[in-house]
Design a protein around this motif. Structure first.
Motif, short mmCIF file in Angstrom:
data_model
loop_
_atom_site.label_atom_id
_atom_site.label_comp_id
_atom_site.label_asym_id
_atom_site.label_seq_id
_atom_site.Cartn_x
_atom_site.Cartn_y
_atom_site.Cartn_z
N TYR A 107 0.84 -1.20 0.00
CA TYR A 107 0.00 0.00 0.00
C TYR A 107 0.88 1.25 0.00
CZ TYR A 107 -4.77 -1.76 0.66
OH TYR A 107 -6.02 -2.32 0.47
N GLU A 119 3.92 1.66 -1.19
CA GLU A 119 4.50 1.86 -2.51
C GLU A 119 3.47 2.43 -3.49
OE1 GLU A 119 6.03 -1.91 -3.66
OE2 GLU A 119 7.50 -2.00 -2.03
N GLY A 120 2.26 1.86 -3.47
CA GLY A 120 1.22 2.35 -4.37
C GLY A 120 0.81 3.79 -4.05
N GLU A 135 2.69 6.15 -2.65
CA GLU A 135 3.72 7.10 -3.05
C GLU A 135 3.78 7.25 -4.57
OE1 GLU A 135 8.22 8.30 -1.73
OE2 GLU A 135 7.27 6.51 -0.91
N THR A 136 3.58 6.16 -5.30
CA THR A 136 3.59 6.23 -6.76
C THR A 136 2.43 7.08 -7.27
OG1 THR A 136 4.62 4.05 -6.94
CG2 THR A 136 3.43 4.86 -8.88
N ALA A 137 1.24 6.89 -6.70
CA ALA A 137 0.05 7.59 -7.19
C ALA A 137 -0.01 9.04 -6.74
CB ALA A 137 -1.20 6.86 -6.72
N ASP A 139 2.58 10.82 -5.02
CA ASP A 139 3.86 11.52 -4.90
C ASP A 139 4.08 12.05 -3.49
OD1 ASP A 139 6.31 12.37 -5.83
OD2 ASP A 139 5.56 14.34 -6.46
#
Length: 570
Positions: A370, A372-373, A375-377, A379
């Motif tokens: 969660y 990782e997702g 931070e990717t989505a 920022d």
């Protein structure tokens, strides 16, 4: 010469809406009463439908079934010649106002001998009878049964003998009719101290009017509400001379001769103790019955609980094991990177002590994915309160997965202190179908755990769990006292703000004294104001939380109806 007068108190556990099942229960009790030579068998308030049917009373088909059920009962009375059945039921009416009345019907030998409509309809706290019923007329109803003049009341009608709550006093009106005996049918919900209150109130009314009475109460759990039974008989001079067991169905036949109660054979009754159940034993029995009936009536035989290694989940697991048997309870421990090794170990020892299955489902990798997702989505790092709440929601999702996959009822584990101030995560640890300890303050959670251990004579709940400092373990080194005052301080303030005058006895005196102490200082007044704000702004969480079993005078749910979108500036 008239035969000896005997009266059977049928303290039953009806199911709301189960007309056929309730009829079967009443028929079995009536057959027993008949075999014991009773002239009268008395069932609880709304015994035909169960109390309280709520908006089922707005359904025409339900009311048709009630009428069919009443006709079935009338026919069954022919199988017990001479026995009068006192049944509680809703009845239709044709007049301006509400279309129904909450009624008592006396039936014998295939005929209705008397009808009485409840006059005082409680519409406060958990009650909402005026929503469906029209009050009955201000008249006394008396019927001659087996040489006795018997007068009848329904629950609230007998609770206003001091004249404080209503302009009408049905008990006084009935006393004017000079019956030999008063029969009152009831569905009186149980809460801390209620058993003693009932006794005191009806002892006083019986003595004031010099009227013997029998009080027949419902037993069993219905949604959040539990009925404890404890039906009794009162002698005007001696007070309560008979009391049925609590928290279980009971059918007892008493004799009544020359204004005095005896056993069915005419012998003197054993002395009744004046001591009600101690608070912790009351809580234990109330919760066990509440869960047992809730699960059974909702079609569950097994439950699942998230086992954090903390005291709230430990108490929930212990109570569930007692109510349903340890073979029907599953614990799931879901450690994260913030969970201490001791918490997992404590869960293992707890479940071993209780004899139930514990499953481990770590959440470290799920939370990391969660993060990782996120931070990717977005920022931005997943941190702080968002990360804390995510862990609770991941755990809640796993528990619901298990519930869906294996058909277990999920029990939520929040206590009243935390629910009051919103120290819980919506869609996380608030997930579930029922809360067992949501009407217990945190300090009471500790006390009840110790009580269970003392009662068992061993450590059901490990002392390591009871003695550890409370923590949600959602962040490094986190403790409850990081966000909340110490629980003894918090609980005293919460009791005053939430329950106030509904507190009783020594507890009331202690709370008033402690609250006054806080009000006397600037810091104390600031703390009270802060807790008030926390209670108010978390109403939206409580509105979405699962039902909790009611234990105290004012519980969250139907007993405390507060707006969400409001300004609390008092």
């Amino acid at each position: 010469m008239n035969p000896p007068f005997r009266i059977t108190l049928a303290q039953l556990n009806p199911t709301v809406g189960d007309i056929a099942g309730n009829i079967t229960r009443m028929h079995e009790a009536a057959q027993r009463a008949y075999a014991e030579g009773a002239s009268l068998v008395v069932f609880p308030e709304l015994s035909l439908t169960g109390y309280y049917p709520g908006d089922l009373l707005d359904e025409a088909r339900f009311l048709d079934r009630v009428e069919q059920g009443l006709a079935e009962l009338l026919s069954l009375t022919r199988t017990t010649p001479g026995l009068h059945w006192v049944v509680g039921t809703p009845l239709r009416r044709e007049a301006p106002g509400k279309p129904l009345q909450n009624c008592l019907v006396v039936m014998a030998d295939g005929a209705i001998k008397l009808r009485y409509a409840k006059q005082l309809l409680p519409t406060y706290n958990i009650f909402d009878e005026r929503r469906h019923f029209e009050p009955g007329p201000d008249v006394a109803r008396v019927l001659r049964v087996g040489g006795m003049q018997v007068g009848f009341l329904i629950c609230e009608d007998g609770w206003n003998d001091t004249g404080k709550d209503y302009a009408v006093n049905p008990f006084e009106r009935l006393a004017d009719a000079v019956p030999d005996l008063v029969v009152t049918i009831n569905a009186s919900p149980s809460s801390l101290g209620k058993q003693a209150v009932r006794r005191q109130l009806f002892e006083a009314a019986s003595a004031r009017h010099q009227l013997p009475l029998v009080y027949v109460n419902q037993v069993g759990g219905q949604d959040q509400i539990i009925y404890d039974g404890f039906s009794f008989a009162v002698d005007p001079a001696a007070g309560v001379v008979f009391e049925a067991e609590g928290f279980d169905e009971a059918v007892h036949t008493l004799g009544f001769t020359d204004g005095r109660f005896t056993d069915a054979q005419g012998s003197e009754l054993p002395v009744v103790t004046n001591e009600p159940l101690p608070p912790m034993e009351f809580y234990r029995r109330q919760i066990v019955l509440g869960l047992r009936d809730y699960a059974r009536r909702c079609g569950f035989s097994k439950v699942v609980v998230g086992s954090s290694g903390g005291i709230d989940s430990a108490l929930t697991l212990a109570l569930a094991a007692e109510a349903l048997g340890p073979e029907n309870v599953v614990g799931i421990t879901m450690p994260s990177k913030f969970s201490s090794a001791g918490s997992v170990d404590d869960s293992v020892i707890l479940c071993r002590n209780l004899g139930l299955r514990l499953i481990e489902h770590p959440i470290r990798n799920l939370v990391a994915a969660y993060g990782e997702g996120f931070e990717t989505a977005f920022d931005a790092p997943l941190q702080g309160l968002t990360l804390e709440n995510l862990q609770a929601r991941v755990r809640g999702t796993i528990l619901m997965e298990y519930s869906n996959a294996f058909g277990h009822l999920l029990l939520t584990t929040g206590n009243k202190s935390e629910i009051s101030v919103g120290y819980c995560t919506l869609y996380g640890d608030t997930n579930g179908g029922l809360g067992l300890i949501g009407d217990l303050y945190k300090t009471e959670v500790f006390d009840l755990c110790r009580h269970l251990n003392a009662r068992a004579g061993r450590e059901l709940i490990p002392c390591a769990i009871i003695d550890k400092e409370p923590s949600a373990e959602l962040a490094p080194g986190q403790r409850d006292t990081d966000s909340l005052p110490p629980y003894p301080v918090l609980d005293a303030i919460l009791k005053q703000l939430i329950e106030g005058d509904r507190l009783g006895g020594e507890e009331r005196e202690t709370v008033v004294r402690e609250f006054a102490h806080h009000q006397a200082s600037v810091d104390g007044r600031a703390l009270i104001a802060r807790i008030k704000r926390m209670i108010a702004r978390n109403e939206y969480k409580r509105r979405q939380a699962p039902p909790i079993l009611r234990l105290r005078g004012r519980a969250f749910g139907s007993g405390r109806q507060m707006p969400i979108a409001a300004t609390y500036d008092f």
